[in-house]
Design a protein around this motif. Structure first.
Motif, short mmCIF file in Angstrom:
data_model
loop_
_atom_site.label_atom_id
_atom_site.label_comp_id
_atom_site.label_asym_id
_atom_site.label_seq_id
_atom_site.Cartn_x
_atom_site.Cartn_y
_atom_site.Cartn_z
N LEU A 72 0.85 -1.19 0.00
CA LEU A 72 0.00 0.00 0.00
C LEU A 72 0.88 1.24 0.00
CD1 LEU A 72 -2.64 -1.11 2.68
CD2 LEU A 72 -2.57 -1.60 0.23
N GLN A 74 -0.17 4.30 0.51
CA GLN A 74 -0.56 5.11 1.67
C GLN A 74 -1.65 4.38 2.44
OE1 GLN A 74 -2.04 8.77 0.13
NE2 GLN A 74 -3.78 7.85 -0.88
N ALA A 75 -1.74 4.72 3.69
CA ALA A 75 -2.73 4.03 4.53
C ALA A 75 -4.13 4.35 4.00
CB ALA A 75 -2.60 4.50 5.97
N PRO A 76 -4.92 3.29 3.75
CA PRO A 76 -6.28 3.56 3.28
C PRO A 76 -7.09 4.25 4.37
CG PRO A 76 -6.00 1.25 3.78
CD PRO A 76 -4.67 1.88 3.94
N ARG A 77 -8.06 5.02 3.91
CA ARG A 77 -8.90 5.71 4.88
C ARG A 77 -9.66 4.67 5.69
NH1 ARG A 77 -13.14 9.39 2.28
NH2 ARG A 77 -14.51 7.78 3.00
N GLN A 78 -9.63 4.86 6.96
CA GLN A 78 -10.29 3.90 7.83
C GLN A 78 -11.80 4.08 7.74
OE1 GLN A 78 -9.40 1.36 9.56
NE2 GLN A 78 -7.19 1.48 9.61
N ARG A 79 -12.47 3.06 7.23
CA ARG A 79 -13.93 3.15 7.19
C ARG A 79 -14.51 3.09 8.60
NH1 ARG A 79 -15.00 -1.36 2.77
NH2 ARG A 79 -14.21 -0.30 0.96
N ARG A 213 -20.25 -6.57 7.77
CA ARG A 213 -19.01 -6.76 8.53
C ARG A 213 -18.79 -8.24 8.83
NH1 ARG A 213 -17.27 -3.73 14.09
NH2 ARG A 213 -16.22 -5.48 15.00
N ARG A 215 -19.83 -10.75 7.06
CA ARG A 215 -19.51 -11.49 5.86
C ARG A 215 -18.10 -11.19 5.39
NH1 ARG A 215 -22.97 -10.96 0.51
NH2 ARG A 215 -21.64 -9.14 0.42
N ALA A 216 -17.70 -9.94 5.50
CA ALA A 216 -16.37 -9.56 5.00
C ALA A 216 -15.27 -10.21 5.81
CB ALA A 216 -16.22 -8.04 5.04
N ILE A 217 -15.42 -10.17 7.11
CA ILE A 217 -14.39 -10.74 7.98
C ILE A 217 -15.08 -11.78 8.83
CG2 ILE A 217 -12.59 -10.23 9.63
CD1 ILE A 217 -12.36 -8.60 7.07
#
Lengths: 218, 181
Positions: A72, A74-79, A213, A215-217
């Motif tokens: 990455l 840059q750090a992705p924006r934290q959802r 959430r 389902r994703a993790i």
């Protein structure tokens, strides 16, 4: 006495076990069953060899080098910057369920958004229901049949409760009900339609968020 | 890992470099399409970075492969809905960048053919059966890790693995019969 397992079923059972057997994941009993059967069954022995070749073929698939790096920049924006603590998910679930229950119960019972009689003004539930039968909103003249029915009610019960007395009085007196009774202020739970909608949306959003959430993790 | 959890991007990128191979390969074998595998791999690491706080214990690789499997399932569902190109047409899992030693041209051709057959056979399996076979046979997870990654019991994993391998055997035998008349 136990019947011996029929041959086709035994073949089938052994072939099901062969997968775990090849990975040394079969139990002691399963291993004995497989080995004893394969020692005498040419077809299952051949099946075992073919299955072993199949496993080897998949294991032999090359590990493809990724065409690029996936680091990455840059750090992705934290959802989930406002991420809840560990008890957050159960709390969100319970909130969503409670909101749904309140809305549905409110709709079914009419307690939300529809007028109901004030509890202190209710003589009894029987009186309410009977009154509804004999006191239409416009308070018309009672029909002869209704008067007869009320009279018979009064005869059946020698010590009529307050509700029946009230009914007898109201049926005997054909005049409209007293103004203070007719204008009894209804109780309305102060829940505006837009608030109902907002609560509904919140409930749906909470449920959707929780499902996504989960389902994703997993 | 601790530094990554605290938001250290450099530390997280070290994890990416270590595990991007397994993630990409699982996506490639599940989807049979390099561009889709790339997209999924990138998405997996973005999701993993955001969800690092939820990673508790156990194999980090297995946790990443769980996210990969879910991402692949979502993509396959979308693809199915859109009625995109069939899997048969998309089988193009290049071996050019594989880390295997260079064979002779004949060996290379034969190997490519066999790999294509295996991939086609894998494509015929259901998502769950394919995933079980790939997690255990290609990614080398043990039964417990694979069962956790799939969110199923050990018995269910064994069953899926057994059925998946049995179907693979059938397809490979059929393909071999077609290739060697």
């Amino acid at each position: 006495m136990f019947r011996r397992r029929s041959e086709p079923i035994r073949h089938q059972r052994v072939r099901e076990l062969l997968s775990s057997y090849l990975d040394a994941q079969a139990s002691e009993r399963e291993r004995e069953l497989v080995e004893r059967h394969v020692a005498t069954c040419e077809a299952c022995r051949r099946y075992q060899e073919e299955l072993r070749d199949t496993v080897q073929a998949v294991r032999g698939l090359p590990q493809v080098t990724p065409p690029r790096t996936f680091t990455l920049a840059q750090a992705p924006r934290q959802r989930m910057a406002w991420a809840l603590p560990s008890w957050g998910t159960p709390l969100a679930t319970a909130t969503a369920a409670a909101l749904f229950a309140v809305l549905i119960l409110g709709e079914v019972t009419g307690l939300i958004g529809s007028p109901v009689a004030h509890p202190t003004a209710m003589p009894s539930s029987e009186a309410l229901s009977l009154k509804a039968l004999v006191q239409p909103e416009a308070a018309p003249e009672p029909t002869p049949a209704a008067s007869d029915a009320l009279e018979s009610l009064a005869v059946q019960d020698e010590t009529p409760p307050a509700a029946t007395q009230e009914l007898s009085r109201s049926s005997a007196d054909t005049s409209p009900p007293p103004p203070e009774e007719a204008a009894q202020p209804p109780l309305q739970v102060p829940l505006l339609p837009w608030l109902q909608g907002a609560l509904g949306l919140l409930a749906v959003a909470s449920g959707a968020w929780w499902l996504r959430r989960r389902r994703a993790i997993r | 890992m601790q530094r990554s959890r605290l938001g250290d991007l450099t530390a997280f990128n070290q994890l990416v470099e270590r595990y991007q191979g397994p993630v990409y390969n699982l996506a490639l074998r599940m989807l049979s399409y390099e561009a889709a595998a790339e997209d999924v791999t990138q998405e997996v690491f973005l999701s993993a970075y955001r969800a690092l706080g939820q990673y508790r214990e156990g194999s980090f690789k297995a946790w990443l492969l769980t996210i990969t499997a879910n991402a692949c399932r979502d993509l396959l569902r979308k693809r199915k809905r859109r009625q995109e190109t069939s899997l048969e047409e998309m089988v193009e899992t290049s071996g050019d960048r594989s880390v295997s030693p260079s064979p002779t041209p004949e060996e290379y051709t034969l190997r490519r053919e066999v790999q294509r057959e295996i991939q086609q056979a894998l494509n015929h399996l259901s998502h769950d059966h394919r995933l079980a076979v790939l997690l255990v046979n290609l990614q080398g997870l043990d039964y417990g890790e694979a069962a956790r990654a799939m969110g199923v019991s050990l018995g269910t994993l064994k069953s899926r693995l057994s059925r998946g391998r049995a179907q693979l055997r059938e397809h490979l035998l059929t393909a071999r019969g077609t290739r060697e008349p």
